[in-house]
Design a protein around this motif. Structure first.
Motif, PDB file in Angstrom:
ATOM      1  N   LYS A   2      62.881 -88.896  34.108  1.00 41.77           N
ATOM      2  CA  LYS A   2      61.504 -88.849  33.838  1.00 41.77           C
ATOM      3  C   LYS A   2      61.301 -89.245  32.225  1.00 41.77           C
ATOM      4  O   LYS A   2      60.428 -89.718  31.823  1.00 41.77           O
ATOM      5  CB  LYS A   2      60.916 -87.863  34.316  1.00 41.77           C
ATOM      6  CG  LYS A   2      59.112 -87.831  34.222  1.00 41.77           C
ATOM      7  CD  LYS A   2      58.694 -86.502  34.483  1.00 41.77           C
ATOM      8  CE  LYS A   2      57.289 -86.503  34.162  1.00 41.77           C
ATOM      9  NZ  LYS A   2      56.674 -85.065  34.156  1.00 41.77           N
ATOM     10  N   ASP A   3      62.022 -88.408  31.583  1.00 40.82           N
ATOM     11  CA  ASP A   3      61.782 -88.173  30.139  1.00 40.82           C
ATOM     12  C   ASP A   3      62.210 -89.676  29.538  1.00 40.82           C
ATOM     13  O   ASP A   3      61.466 -90.126  28.599  1.00 40.82           O
ATOM     14  CB  ASP A   3      62.928 -87.273  29.480  1.00 40.82           C
ATOM     15  CG  ASP A   3      62.646 -85.854  29.713  1.00 40.82           C
ATOM     16  OD1 ASP A   3      61.515 -85.434  29.977  1.00 40.82           O
ATOM     17  OD2 ASP A   3      63.628 -85.014  29.600  1.00 40.82           O
ATOM     18  N   ILE A   4      63.164 -90.499  29.983  1.00 39.27           N
ATOM     19  CA  ILE A   4      63.526 -91.913  29.577  1.00 39.27           C
ATOM     20  C   ILE A   4      62.402 -92.792  29.941  1.00 39.27           C
ATOM     21  O   ILE A   4      61.989 -93.745  29.028  1.00 39.27           O
ATOM     22  CB  ILE A   4      64.744 -92.154  30.107  1.00 39.27           C
ATOM     23  CG1 ILE A   4      65.853 -91.494  29.486  1.00 39.27           C
ATOM     24  CG2 ILE A   4      65.099 -93.792  29.883  1.00 39.27           C
ATOM     25  CD1 ILE A   4      67.432 -91.639  29.996  1.00 39.27           C
ATOM     26  N   SER A   9      62.236 -88.892  25.864  1.00 36.42           N
ATOM     27  CA  SER A   9      63.410 -88.790  25.231  1.00 36.42           C
ATOM     28  C   SER A   9      63.982 -90.076  24.914  1.00 36.42           C
ATOM     29  O   SER A   9      63.530 -91.309  25.395  1.00 36.42           O
ATOM     30  CB  SER A   9      64.580 -88.267  26.333  1.00 36.42           C
ATOM     31  OG  SER A   9      65.987 -88.305  25.814  1.00 36.42           O
ATOM     32  N   MET A  10      64.540 -90.279  23.656  1.00 35.54           N
ATOM     33  CA  MET A  10      65.059 -91.541  23.038  1.00 35.54           C
ATOM     34  C   MET A  10      66.309 -91.918  23.642  1.00 35.54           C
ATOM     35  O   MET A  10      67.580 -90.997  23.836  1.00 35.54           O
ATOM     36  CB  MET A  10      65.279 -91.247  21.558  1.00 35.54           C
ATOM     37  CG  MET A  10      63.851 -91.236  20.902  1.00 35.54           C
ATOM     38  SD  MET A  10      63.207 -92.786  20.903  1.00 35.54           S
ATOM     39  CE  MET A  10      61.517 -91.983  20.308  1.00 35.54           C
ATOM     40  N   LEU A  11      66.567 -93.184  24.173  1.00 29.39           N
ATOM     41  CA  LEU A  11      67.444 -93.569  24.611  1.00 29.39           C
ATOM     42  C   LEU A  11      68.444 -94.257  23.614  1.00 29.39           C
ATOM     43  O   LEU A  11      69.891 -94.112  23.702  1.00 29.39           O
ATOM     44  CB  LEU A  11      67.243 -94.639  25.839  1.00 29.39           C
ATOM     45  CG  LEU A  11      68.539 -95.445  26.618  1.00 29.39           C
ATOM     46  CD1 LEU A  11      69.202 -94.507  27.569  1.00 29.39           C
ATOM     47  CD2 LEU A  11      67.713 -96.514  27.296  1.00 29.39           C
ATOM     48  N   THR A  12      68.075 -94.732  22.647  1.00 30.37           N
ATOM     49  CA  THR A  12      68.878 -95.543  21.700  1.00 30.37           C
ATOM     50  C   THR A  12      69.715 -94.800  21.010  1.00 30.37           C
ATOM     51  O   THR A  12      70.990 -95.197  20.734  1.00 30.37           O
ATOM     52  CB  THR A  12      68.024 -96.048  20.473  1.00 30.37           C
ATOM     53  OG1 THR A  12      66.796 -96.852  21.151  1.00 30.37           O
ATOM     54  CG2 THR A  12      68.774 -97.092  19.492  1.00 30.37           C
ATOM     55  N   PRO A  13      69.634 -93.475  20.550  1.00 29.06           N
ATOM     56  CA  PRO A  13      70.881 -92.591  20.042  1.00 29.06           C
ATOM     57  C   PRO A  13      72.091 -92.563  20.775  1.00 29.06           C
ATOM     58  O   PRO A  13      73.057 -92.630  20.388  1.00 29.06           O
ATOM     59  CB  PRO A  13      70.132 -91.334  19.869  1.00 29.06           C
ATOM     60  CG  PRO A  13      68.861 -91.454  19.674  1.00 29.06           C
ATOM     61  CD  PRO A  13      68.568 -92.624  20.633  1.00 29.06           C
TER      62      PRO A  13
END
Length: 80
Positions: A2-4, A9-13
């Motif tokens: 859900k965060d993504i 929440s950031m996925l890129t890092p």
């Protein structure tokens, strides 16, 4: 999950690490290709390309990570 999906929440890092290793592989292949291409100064130029490319890829990825850490810290400050 859900965060993504809702950008909490950031996925890129998480992806930057994979991108870094792919960049290193590309730099290595390019440098080796340049080393054995038969051009004048190819061997030393290939070594310089490998070293410079590895350092450049590391700096670029670290700068991206710093931006995301700044985002996390600002988000933490905003919650307080």
């Amino acid at each position: 999950m859900k965060d993504i999906l809702f950008f909490d929440s950031m996925l890129t890092p998480k992806i930057i690490t994979v991108v870094y290793w792919l960049l290193l592989l590309g730099v290595l292949i390019s440098g080796l290709g340049f080393m054995f291409s038969g051009q004048t100064g190819g061997f030393l130029g290939g070594i310089a390309m490998i070293v410079g490319g590895a350092i450049g890829a590391r700096i670029w990825c670290e700068l991206l990570i710093v931006l995301f850490k700044i985002h996390d810290n600002i988000k933490r400050v905003a919650q307080n």
